[in-house]
Design an enzyme around this catalytic site. Structure first.
Site, mmCIF file in Angstrom:
data_model
loop_
_atom_site.group_PDB
_atom_site.id
_atom_site.type_symbol
_atom_site.label_atom_id
_atom_site.label_comp_id
_atom_site.label_asym_id
_atom_site.label_seq_id
_atom_site.Cartn_x
_atom_site.Cartn_y
_atom_site.Cartn_z
ATOM 1 N N ASP A 67 0.814 -1.216 0.000
ATOM 2 C CA ASP A 67 0.000 0.000 0.000
ATOM 3 C C ASP A 67 0.849 1.268 0.000
ATOM 4 O O ASP A 67 2.078 1.217 0.165
ATOM 5 C CB ASP A 67 -0.947 -0.016 1.212
ATOM 6 N N ASN A 136 -7.660 -2.497 14.403
ATOM 7 C CA ASN A 136 -9.041 -2.783 13.998
ATOM 8 C C ASN A 136 -9.114 -3.994 13.064
ATOM 9 O O ASN A 136 -10.151 -4.276 12.488
ATOM 10 C CB ASN A 136 -9.666 -1.552 13.316
ATOM 11 N N HIS A 138 -7.288 -4.419 10.241
ATOM 12 C CA HIS A 138 -6.976 -4.204 8.825
ATOM 13 C C HIS A 138 -5.678 -4.906 8.432
ATOM 14 O O HIS A 138 -4.763 -5.040 9.246
ATOM 15 C CB HIS A 138 -6.966 -2.706 8.448
ATOM 16 N N GLU A 143 -9.754 -1.748 5.456
ATOM 17 C CA GLU A 143 -10.378 -1.429 6.730
ATOM 18 C C GLU A 143 -11.640 -2.284 6.923
ATOM 19 O O GLU A 143 -12.185 -2.814 5.942
ATOM 20 C CB GLU A 143 -10.759 0.060 6.740
HETATM 21 C C1 F6R Z 1 1.495 -1.232 6.179
HETATM 22 C C2 F6R Z 1 0.213 -1.912 6.282
HETATM 23 C C3 F6R Z 1 -0.595 -1.886 7.545
HETATM 24 C C4 F6R Z 1 0.259 -2.179 8.794
HETATM 25 C C5 F6R Z 1 -0.620 -2.104 10.053
HETATM 26 C C6 F6R Z 1 0.187 -2.322 11.306
HETATM 27 O O1 F6R Z 1 2.056 -1.391 4.896
HETATM 28 O O2 F6R Z 1 -0.217 -2.486 5.333
HETATM 29 O O3 F6R Z 1 -1.620 -2.828 7.448
HETATM 30 O O4 F6R Z 1 0.833 -3.444 8.680
HETATM 31 O O5 F6R Z 1 -1.241 -0.854 10.118
HETATM 32 O O6 F6R Z 1 1.083 -1.272 11.445
HETATM 33 P P1 F6R Z 1 2.224 -1.293 12.551
HETATM 34 O O7 F6R Z 1 3.144 -2.388 12.208
HETATM 35 O O8 F6R Z 1 2.877 0.063 12.447
HETATM 36 O O9 F6R Z 1 1.528 -1.506 13.867
#
Ligand code: F6R
Length: 235
Positions: A67, A136, A138, A143
């Protein structure tokens, strides 16, 4: 699905790096699906050290990231392209031309989504997809929603995601509200999936991997993946 609990973030990072390194060893021109955020930092550190010591060769590896924020150029220090260059690509012997992320600054985002989905497909889908998980549930920036999105798409970030990610920005108002992400269908096409979750994700790991499969908890879909591993730590 395999769920592995380890005693520390260091162990988690080591184990995740072992899995990625063995994938590269087994198939030197493999396609790695990669994630940004805090969770993979230790994994990338491990991979960079191994590469620096000549124990790992990224020269033929291709990568596709999950992403990118909309509206940020590659030069913006908050962009995921910048993050990847700093934390992995600039520290291993990968050919920059073989590293791919969606272009969040594209003027036609619909065309960009189609381009990126085709690109991932033309590479033959990831051999191994690394994932983190949001509080959450995701994965990528998929989301909680009514359905599982199939393909690369743009998404309005949830308030909780904007708040969680604001730790990396000066002000919460600076966090982009839109992102472009691989869809759940795109992610599920990876041959193997590896999700890593630190101690702050205890609650969501329980809900996503020991609860029902529902688009309200997007990561729960991984229960249906034929080769998914979750590595998590409680401390
Ligand atoms: C990032 C992504 C997100 C993160 C998630 C957890 O490329 O796709 O899904 O993996 O938000 O983020 P952290 O590791 O910062 O807690």
């Amino acid at each position: 699905m395999k769920i592995i609990e380890v005693e520390s973030y260091e162990k988690l990072s080591l184990l995740a790096a072992d899995m990625i390194a063995s994938q590269v060893l087994f198939k030197p021109d493999c396609v790695l699906g990669l994630a940004t955020g805090s969770s993979p930092l230790g994994t990338y550190e491990n991979l960079a050290s191994r590469c620096g010591e000549g124990r790992l060769d990224f020269s033929r590896v291709r990568t596709v990231n999950l992403d990118e924020y909309c509206g940020l150029t590659a030069e913006n220090p908050q962009s995921y392209r910048y993050f990847m260059d700093q934390n992995l690509f600039g520290r291993v012997n990968i050919d920059p031309a073989n590293t791919h992320l969606p272009d969040g600054s594209a003027s036609d985002m619909e065309a960009e989504c189609a381009r990126y989905e085709s690109l991932v497909e033309s590479l033959g889908w990831p051999d191994l997809q690394l994932l983190g998980i949001g509080h959450n549930g995701h994965i990528g920036f998929n989301e909680p929603a009514e359905d599982f999105p199939a393909r690369v798409h743009t998404v309005q970030l949830a308030e909780s995601t904007i708040k969680a990610n604001s730790r990396l920005f000066d002000r919460v108002e600076d966090v982009p509200t839109m992102a472009v992400t691989m869809g759940i269908g795109t992610i599920m096409k990876a041959r193997r999936v590896l999700l890593i979750a630190g101690a702050d994700k205890r609650e969501i790991v329980e809900r996503a991997f020991h609860g029902p499969v529902t688009p309200q908890v997007p990561g729960s879909i991984l229960q249906l993946h034929p080769d998914a591993t979750v590595i998590f730590t409680r401390s």
